[in-house]
Design an enzyme around this catalytic site. Structure first.
Site, PDB file in Angstrom:
ATOM      1  N   ALA A  65       0.873  -1.167   0.000  1.00  0.00           N
ATOM      2  CA  ALA A  65       0.000   0.000   0.000  1.00  0.00           C
ATOM      3  C   ALA A  65       0.913   1.220   0.000  1.00  0.00           C
ATOM      4  CB  ALA A  65      -0.884  -0.025   1.230  1.00  0.00           C
ATOM      5  N   GLY A 108       0.544  -4.883   0.941  1.00  0.00           N
ATOM      6  CA  GLY A 108      -0.652  -4.892   0.094  1.00  0.00           C
ATOM      7  C   GLY A 108      -0.410  -5.563  -1.251  1.00  0.00           C
ATOM      8  N   GLU A 111      -0.877  -9.134  -0.611  1.00  0.00           N
ATOM      9  CA  GLU A 111      -2.311  -9.336  -0.337  1.00  0.00           C
ATOM     10  C   GLU A 111      -3.129  -9.254  -1.621  1.00  0.00           C
ATOM     11  OE1 GLU A 111      -1.898  -6.249   2.654  1.00  0.00           O
ATOM     12  OE2 GLU A 111      -2.718  -7.606   4.147  1.00  0.00           O
ATOM     13  N   GLU A 131       4.527  -5.062   7.211  1.00  0.00           N
ATOM     14  CA  GLU A 131       3.817  -3.972   7.896  1.00  0.00           C
ATOM     15  C   GLU A 131       4.334  -3.742   9.316  1.00  0.00           C
ATOM     16  OE1 GLU A 131       2.396  -6.371   6.101  1.00  0.00           O
ATOM     17  OE2 GLU A 131       0.848  -5.506   4.806  1.00  0.00           O
TER      18      GLU A 131
END
Ligand code: HXC
Length: 257
Positions: A65, A108, A111, A131
């Site tokens: 992300a 992300g 993911e 993260e």
């Protein structure tokens, strides 16, 4: 149509989406999510598309992300806006979807790859959920999908230490279905997608639905769901064609009906 953060094209019956933010290693921001929604809506609605390939660049599928975008986010803003919630649209795509991963698939990015139905990786791929190194935890499904994919021991290892896993370890662990040389990645993924798209579309979509539900249902409910889908396929012309072609020793010509 033009997208700010993606390259989107069709190759035969395969929809190809390439993440295209090279300056940020394809970091996933709101614009990428918006563009992906649009591209997936279009491919899901297009009867000419039987499968989708999602890929990135040679260096990065996606490095996570977008940290620069979310750095200043506060709780209330994130909660009221359901920050990251919209990414589930990718997992909700109805057509079979393959992630073709080269280079970094972190946070992300990992993911997002796991929201696809299968992952084909280049030998250069590196998967991780770093993260924890940023003071947070996975927020787009990492703690759930990675655990289901590779089990608690490996998922805890990756999520708690933030370390990366290479393609060989990812294949051994069951996260990826195939590993190929970097220059063969797209060819392999497109080939698999073409193969899927050559079958009856209702059958391929129901196969995806049945396997996906296996992660959510009890065995008894899952078996019942599978059996209903199986029975319902006998309402299609493609079932008559597929079985008729087998018996007649000829190649089936599916009409997606
Ligand atoms: C924003 C990013 C980014 C990211 C890389 N960039 N990853 N920008 N968000 N996730 C940007 C860098 O800032 C840099 O921009 C440019 O991309 C190139 O990156 P470099 O770091 O210079 O490349 P390199 O040295 O090759 O290192 C590659 C890397 C590293 C190891 C992948 O970029 C990295 O560690 N990135 C962050 C990985 C990460 O922590 N991802 C998880 C994010 S959190 P400039 O402008 O400096 O050139 C996440 C949460 C999910 O995904 C949901 C829960 C909250």
């Amino acid at each position: 149509m033009g997208y700010e953060t993606l390259l989107v094209e069709t190759r035969g019956r395969v929809g190809l989406i390439t993440l295209n933010r090279p300056q940020a290693l394809n970091a996933l921001n709101a614009a990428v999510m918006r563009d992906l929604h649009e591209a997936l809506n279009a491919f899901d609605a297009d009867k000419g598309v039987g499968a989708i390939v999602l890929t990135g660049s040679e260096k990065a599928f996606a490095a996570g992300a977008d940290v620069k975008e979310m750095q200043a986010l506060d709780f209330v803003e994130g909660y009221l806006g359901d920050f990251l919630g919209g990414w589930e649209r990718v997992a909700d795509a109805r057509k079979p979807m393959i992630a073709a991963v080269s280079g970094y698939a972190l946070g992300g990015g990992c993911e997002l790859a796991m929201m696809c139905d299968l992952i084909i990786a280049s030998e250069t791929a590196k998967f991780g959920q770093p993260e924890i190194t940023l003071g947070v935890i996975p927020g787009m499904g990492g703690s759930q999908r990675l655990t289901r994919a590779i089990g608690k021991a490996k998922a805890m290892d990756l999520i708690l230490t933030g370390r990366m896993m290479d393609a060989a370890e990812a294949e051994r662990s069951g996260l990826v279905s195939r590993v190929v040389a970097p220059d063969r990645l797209l060819e392999e993924a497109l080939g698999a997608a073409e193969k899927i798209a050559s079958f009856s579309l209702p059958a391929a979509m129901m196969a995806k639905e049945a396997v996906s539900r296996s992660l959510e249902l009890t065995l008894a409910e899952g078996l019942r769901f599978e059996r209903r889908l199986f029975q319902s396929l006998f309402a299609t012309e493609d079932q008559k064609e597929g079985m008729g072609a087998f018996v007649a020793k000829r190649k089936a010509e599916f009409k997606n009906k």
